[in-house]
Write a protein that holds these residues in place. Structure first.
Motif, PDB file in Angstrom:
ATOM      1  N   ALA A  41       0.875  -1.034   0.368  1.00  0.00           N
ATOM      2  CA  ALA A  41      -0.072  -0.217   0.270  1.00  0.00           C
ATOM      3  C   ALA A  41       0.727   1.514  -0.009  1.00  0.00           C
ATOM      4  N   GLY A  42       1.453   1.066   0.787  1.00  0.00           N
ATOM      5  CA  GLY A  42       2.508   2.361   0.979  1.00  0.00           C
ATOM      6  C   GLY A  42       3.565   2.620  -0.383  1.00  0.00           C
ATOM      7  N   GLN A  43       3.628   2.043  -0.844  1.00  0.00           N
ATOM      8  CA  GLN A  43       4.354   2.353  -2.397  1.00  0.00           C
ATOM      9  C   GLN A  43       3.754   1.904  -4.230  1.00  0.00           C
ATOM     10  N   ILE A  44       2.371   1.767  -3.856  1.00  0.00           N
ATOM     11  CA  ILE A  44       1.213   2.476  -4.278  1.00  0.00           C
ATOM     12  C   ILE A  44       0.579   3.658  -4.044  1.00  0.00           C
ATOM     13  N   ILE A  45       0.957   3.681  -3.327  1.00  0.00           N
ATOM     14  CA  ILE A  45       0.647   5.337  -2.204  1.00  0.00           C
ATOM     15  C   ILE A  45       1.738   6.925  -3.021  1.00  0.00           C
ATOM     16  N   ASN A  46       2.802   5.921  -2.248  1.00  0.00           N
ATOM     17  CA  ASN A  46       3.384   7.030  -2.952  1.00  0.00           C
ATOM     18  C   ASN A  46       4.068   6.496  -3.862  1.00  0.00           C
ATOM     19  N   GLN A  47       3.746   5.770  -4.875  1.00  0.00           N
ATOM     20  CA  GLN A  47       4.188   5.762  -6.815  1.00  0.00           C
ATOM     21  C   GLN A  47       5.728   5.764  -6.374  1.00  0.00           C
ATOM     22  N   VAL A  48       6.351   4.471  -5.378  1.00  0.00           N
ATOM     23  CA  VAL A  48       7.447   4.589  -5.133  1.00  0.00           C
ATOM     24  C   VAL A  48       7.920   2.477  -5.292  1.00  0.00           C
ATOM     25  N   ALA A  49       8.399   2.718  -6.433  1.00  0.00           N
ATOM     26  CA  ALA A  49       8.527   1.589  -6.476  1.00  0.00           C
ATOM     27  C   ALA A  49       9.995   0.491  -5.602  1.00  0.00           C
ATOM     28  N   ASP A  50       9.822  -0.551  -4.747  1.00  0.00           N
ATOM     29  CA  ASP A  50      10.979  -0.996  -4.466  1.00  0.00           C
ATOM     30  C   ASP A  50      10.736  -2.307  -4.286  1.00  0.00           C
ATOM     31  N   PRO A  51      11.034  -2.693  -5.232  1.00  0.00           N
ATOM     32  CA  PRO A  51      11.142  -4.675  -5.658  1.00  0.00           C
ATOM     33  C   PRO A  51      11.798  -5.875  -4.796  1.00  0.00           C
ATOM     34  N   THR A  52      12.754  -5.213  -4.073  1.00  0.00           N
ATOM     35  CA  THR A  52      13.888  -6.052  -3.405  1.00  0.00           C
ATOM     36  C   THR A  52      13.009  -5.689  -1.252  1.00  0.00           C
TER      37      THR A  52
END
Length: 567
Positions: A41-52
């Motif tokens: 949810a955090g990566q979707i809201i902040n639009q920051v992708a952190d796949p690791t």
């Protein structure tokens, strides 16, 4: 806490710790799921992708699900070792990796509390303190790494890490002490349950096999527990089913009054009562009652009061007393018998001489009566003295073998020839050439005694008496004498083979006792049963005396006649 070896731990671990282990596994799974949801949810809201980080959360969730599914039996052995790597090891690695890889301001260090609690509750003190020490080192290492990255003053971070580690040490120690106490209490509870279960089983076994009746009655006059002897004393026919109320039958009113008096006075009661069943003779009982607790004690313990009633059959008590009296009289009679034989012999001889000079029929009839009664007295004296003779024979008799059917046939022929009209029976000899260990004269004494008893009580039908031999598939050889006499009273049946006990006043009560002694000498047994037998009249009930022999494969020896008992 627990100190069980690793190999036996899973089979004997306590149920509460199994539930805790599964609870911790479920908690880990929920934490992993929450981390995955928050990171996604955090990566979707902040639009920051952190796949690791996202991949790490997925891997942690997969590991927790796999351990929750596979670890169905119980927790690993409590000692420190590699068995904790799938749980505590993965937790420490995952939380440390999240703390290092996460780029935001979120702090994952509180999650270290989960592996610390798991080690403190399910492991040894060494495992708990070791896990806490590892977490503290990780926190200090994190403080150093953050200081090296930012170049700021890291004293505050070190202090915070030290305080957190100290708190974890205190929590892990206290939690481990609580878990240890729970384990001790659980062990004590299990031992108490085992002891209570064994005590219950023993008490139930003792009560079920008591010859006296036992009833447990509550304050509502309901019989909660009763042993078979108690139900037999209460019943006039078929045994009643439990629970039953003492108010449901008028014959039980004396017991109802006694139970209520016990509850009212809170003191043991003793009374002799009669249960009057319609159409039957009264059943006399000696009743004793006790309360399980007083009213005040029951209120404090939050339990109910129960009245325990012991029922003693007065007929049985009287029969036992009569047996003791007869046994004492028998010992005295043995001494008297020695003293009366000589004067009795003089009376017989004088009567015989006198009879030679008598010519009047009335006087001869009187002399004949004297002779008959003198013979009867002599026979009774010999029976009383038979006990000592039998004991002598038993202790000095050599072992011998005989062919059972052939011997039984000869004894039956000799006994039946004395009165062919009255002495009729069905004879079934089915052991063929089977040999048994028994002295021939002893077997004659046993069989003649059983036949005489049967003749006294049997009916007039041709098949009222049956003599049979048989061999069971297991090889047990037996002789049975059955007659269609009336059932014996229970008080008589219990004392059949005791010396000087008889249901008839004209009997010495020694016959069956001597039979039992002779059977025991030869390794045989004698018993009584009430059995039904198919006759020309249909199914007929009767009294059966069965002699079970010890079978032998030795060749038959010639019977040795020694110390022959005078009958």
């Amino acid at each position: 806490m627990q100190t069980l070896p690793a190999g036996n731990y899973l089979a004997t671990v306590d149920a509460p710790f199994v539930r805790m282990w599964r609870g911790f596994l479920t908690g880990r799974l929920m934490v992993a799921l929450a981390l995955l949801v928050l990171q996604g949810a955090g990566q979707i809201i902040n639009q920051v992708a952190d796949p690791t980080v996202l991949a790490l959360c997925v891997a942690y969730l997969v590991a927790t699900v796999a351990l929750r599914v596979l670890a169905r039996q119980g927790p690993p052995s409590p000692g420190a070792g590699p068995q904790w790597l799938p749980s505590i090891g993965i937790d420490l690695a995952a939380i440390t990796a999240l703390q290092l890889l996460h780029a935001g301001t979120m702090n994952f260090t509180p999650l270290f509390g989960l592996p610390i609690l798991m080690a403190a509750v399910l492991g040894t003190l060494t495992l708990a303190l070791g896990t806490t020490a590892g977490v503290t080192l990780l926190l200090l290492g994190w403080a150093w790494w953050m200081g090296a990255r930012t170049g700021d003053d890291d004293a505050q971070r070190y202090l915070q890490s030290a305080l957190t580690g100290t708190g974890y040490f205190i929590v892990s120690y206290l939690v481990h002490q609580l878990a240890t106490r729970l384990a001790r209490e659980q062990e004590v509870a299990q031992q108490s349950q085992i002891a209570a279960r064994v005590q219950t089983q023993v008490s139930a076994l003792v009560i079920q096999n008591l010859t006296d009746g036992v009833l447990v009655v509550d304050e509502n006059d309901v019989v909660r527990v009763a042993n078979p002897a108690g139900l037999q004393l209460l019943a006039s026919g078929a045994l009643p089913d439990l629970p039953l109320t003492l108010q449901s039958a008028s014959p039980w009113k004396p017991l109802l009054i006694l139970a209520r008096r016990t509850f009212r006075h809170e003191l043991p009661q003793t009374a002799d009562v009669d249960l009057l069943h319609p159409g039957q003779s009264p059943t006399g009982l000696h009743v004793r009652t006790w309360l399980t607790s007083t009213r005040e004690a029951a209120r404090e313990a939050h339990t109910e009061r129960l009245c325990v009633m012991f029922l003693h059959d007065l007929r049985e008590m009287e029969a036992r007393l009569r047996t003791e009296k007869l046994a004492a009289m028998g010992r005295m009679s043995a001494a008297v018998a020695h003293e009366i034989r000589n004067p009795l012999a003089a009376i017989v001889q004088a009567n015989a001489l006198l009879e030679e000079d008598l010519h009047d029929p009335a006087q001869k009839r009187l002399a004949h009566m004297v002779q008959q009664n003198a013979d009867r007295l002599a026979r009774i004296a010999e029976e009383v003295l038979d006990i000592a003779r039998v004991q002598h024979q038993i202790s000095h008799a050599p072992a011998s073998t005989l062919q059972l059917d052939e011997t039984i046939a000869q004894i039956w022929h000799d006994w039946q020839a004395q009165d062919p009209v009255q002495r009729r029976a069905v004879v079934m000899l089915d052991t063929q050439a089977t040999q048994v260990e028994f002295d021939g004269e002893h077997l004659r004494r046993v069989l003649v005694n059983l036949l005489d008893n049967a003749l006294r009580y049997m009916g007039p039908e041709p098949d009222s008496l049956c003599v049979a031999t048989r061999t069971t598939p297991a090889g047990q050889v037996s002789l049975q004498v059955w007659s269609d006499g009336a059932p014996m009273d229970k008080s008589v049946e219990r004392h059949l083979f005791e010396p000087f006990f008889s249901s008839e006043s004209r009997s010495s009560g020694l016959g069956l006792y001597i039979c039992r002694e002779l059977c025991q000498r030869h390794g045989a047994s004698i018993s009584y049963q009430r059995l039904n037998r198919t006759t020309l009249r249909g199914e007929t009930g009767g009294n059966a005396f069965t002699v079970g022999f010890r079978r032998t494969t030795r060749p038959a020896d010639a019977a040795t006649l020694f110390d022959t008992i005078v009958v």
